[in-house]
Design a protein around this motif. Structure first.
Motif, PDB file in Angstrom:
ATOM      1  N   TYR A  61       0.521   4.118  -2.585  1.00 29.39           N
ATOM      2  CA  TYR A  61      -0.861   4.496  -2.896  1.00 29.39           C
ATOM      3  C   TYR A  61      -1.617   5.043  -1.686  1.00 29.39           C
ATOM      4  CZ  TYR A  61       0.665   1.243  -6.454  1.00 29.39           C
ATOM      5  OH  TYR A  61       1.403   0.603  -7.408  1.00 29.39           O
ATOM      6  N   ARG A  62      -1.038   4.907  -0.517  1.00 33.15           N
ATOM      7  CA  ARG A  62      -1.747   5.244   0.729  1.00 33.15           C
ATOM      8  C   ARG A  62      -2.133   6.724   0.804  1.00 33.15           C
ATOM      9  NH1 ARG A  62      -3.317   3.524   5.603  1.00 33.15           N
ATOM     10  NH2 ARG A  62      -2.784   4.665   7.494  1.00 33.15           N
ATOM     11  N   GLU A  63      -1.220   7.615   0.484  1.00 28.61           N
ATOM     12  CA  GLU A  63      -1.520   9.043   0.579  1.00 28.61           C
ATOM     13  C   GLU A  63      -2.696   9.417  -0.329  1.00 28.61           C
ATOM     14  OE1 GLU A  63       0.460  13.467   0.037  1.00 28.61           O
ATOM     15  OE2 GLU A  63       1.790  11.737   0.129  1.00 28.61           O
ATOM     16  N   GLY A  64      -2.687   8.948  -1.566  1.00 28.20           N
ATOM     17  CA  GLY A  64      -3.791   9.238  -2.481  1.00 28.20           C
ATOM     18  C   GLY A  64      -5.115   8.667  -1.996  1.00 28.20           C
ATOM     19  N   HIS A  65      -5.057   7.474  -1.412  1.00 24.06           N
ATOM     20  CA  HIS A  65      -6.242   6.815  -0.856  1.00 24.06           C
ATOM     21  C   HIS A  65      -6.821   7.663   0.279  1.00 24.06           C
ATOM     22  CE1 HIS A  65      -8.584   3.427   0.841  1.00 24.06           C
ATOM     23  NE2 HIS A  65      -7.991   3.659   1.997  1.00 24.06           N
ATOM     24  N   LEU A  66      -5.954   8.126   1.192  1.00 30.21           N
ATOM     25  CA  LEU A  66      -6.413   8.924   2.331  1.00 30.21           C
ATOM     26  C   LEU A  66      -6.883  10.320   1.912  1.00 30.21           C
ATOM     27  CD1 LEU A  66      -3.733   7.908   4.992  1.00 30.21           C
ATOM     28  CD2 LEU A  66      -6.106   7.120   4.807  1.00 30.21           C
ATOM     29  N   VAL A  67      -6.201  10.935   0.948  1.00 34.97           N
ATOM     30  CA  VAL A  67      -6.615  12.257   0.458  1.00 34.97           C
ATOM     31  C   VAL A  67      -8.016  12.173  -0.157  1.00 34.97           C
ATOM     32  CG1 VAL A  67      -6.168  14.009  -1.326  1.00 34.97           C
ATOM     33  CG2 VAL A  67      -4.315  13.236   0.169  1.00 34.97           C
ATOM     34  N   ARG A 104       0.789  -1.234   0.000  1.00 34.20           N
ATOM     35  CA  ARG A 104       0.000   0.000   0.000  1.00 34.20           C
ATOM     36  C   ARG A 104       0.823   1.286   0.000  1.00 34.20           C
ATOM     37  NH1 ARG A 104      -2.465   0.277   6.143  1.00 34.20           N
ATOM     38  NH2 ARG A 104      -0.460   0.703   7.167  1.00 34.20           N
ATOM     39  N   GLY A 105       2.078   1.234   0.388  1.00 35.50           N
ATOM     40  CA  GLY A 105       2.925   2.421   0.554  1.00 35.50           C
ATOM     41  C   GLY A 105       2.767   3.499  -0.511  1.00 35.50           C
ATOM     42  N   LYS A 149     -10.534  11.878   2.684  1.00 38.93           N
ATOM     43  CA  LYS A 149     -10.659  13.145   3.411  1.00 38.93           C
ATOM     44  C   LYS A 149     -11.392  14.200   2.588  1.00 38.93           C
ATOM     45  CE  LYS A 149      -6.653  12.332   6.342  1.00 38.93           C
ATOM     46  NZ  LYS A 149      -5.255  12.700   6.669  1.00 38.93           N
ATOM     47  N   ASP A 155     -10.216   5.551  -6.309  1.00 38.08           N
ATOM     48  CA  ASP A 155      -9.306   5.088  -5.257  1.00 38.08           C
ATOM     49  C   ASP A 155      -8.053   4.438  -5.842  1.00 38.08           C
ATOM     50  OD1 ASP A 155      -8.102   4.244  -2.933  1.00 38.08           O
ATOM     51  OD2 ASP A 155      -9.708   2.881  -2.340  1.00 38.08           O
ATOM     52  N   TYR A 208      -6.021   2.504  -4.379  1.00 36.58           N
ATOM     53  CA  TYR A 208      -5.939   1.115  -3.940  1.00 36.58           C
ATOM     54  C   TYR A 208      -6.634   0.193  -4.940  1.00 36.58           C
ATOM     55  CZ  TYR A 208      -4.253   1.965   0.888  1.00 36.58           C
ATOM     56  OH  TYR A 208      -3.507   2.279   2.004  1.00 36.58           O
TER      57      TYR A 208
END
Length: 152
Positions: free
Chosen positions: A78-84, A75-76, A87, A129, A131
């Motif tokens: 892709y994680r920031e884009g997923h969380l943005v 996930r590393g 949010k 997403d 992910y």
């Protein structure tokens, strides 16, 4: 011609009861659900209860994700884009919560659950997403959730 014995009739009676019991239980469950829906419904629906429940005032949408087993390792990037994305939808009032799911005391999440105010927002999240695009989500589903009771 001989008459069936009392024992044979008794066994047939027991078999008949065993067959009818699940049918009666199912009917009772359906009727109970229909009664609850009729009591809590705030709108009138002409749709059949057999095909879809009536619309309730507090309908929300659950997005369920199932993750690949090695999600933590992959996930590393892709994680920031997923969380943005999550949010942003929260800021717009379209998503109210989200996060990983799995067994109690999990070390590695097996999926995630997100709560949306409308189905279109849940679909938008899936489409955008990172992910999903990266193949980290092995399956997903959107379910309607008719909130009947909640803390005020």
């Amino acid at each position: 011609q001989t008459q069936p014995s009392l024992l044979a009739n008794s066994q047939k009676g027991k078999q008949l009861k065993q067959l009818i019991k699940p049918i009666m239980w199912g009917l009772q469950t359906i009727l109970s659900r229909a009664s609850i829906l009729a009591f809590t419904s705030t709108t009138t629906s002409t749709r059949s209860i057999a095909t879809k429940t009536t619309a309730l005032a507090a309908t929300q949408y659950l997005l369920r994700y199932e993750y690949v087993p090695d999600i933590l390792e992959k996930r590393g990037p892709y994680r920031e884009g997923h969380l943005v994305l999550a949010k942003d939808l929260i800021a717009q009032g379209k998503c109210t919560a989200g996060g990983p799911t799995g067994p109690v005391a999990m070390d590695v999440p097996t999926g995630a659950l997100f709560l949306f105010t409308d189905e279109a927002a849940a679909k938008q999240f899936i489409e955008q997403d990172p992910y999903v695009e990266a193949g980290l989500v092995s399956s997903h589903s959107i379910e309607e959730w008719n909130v009947v009771v909640q803390k005020e």
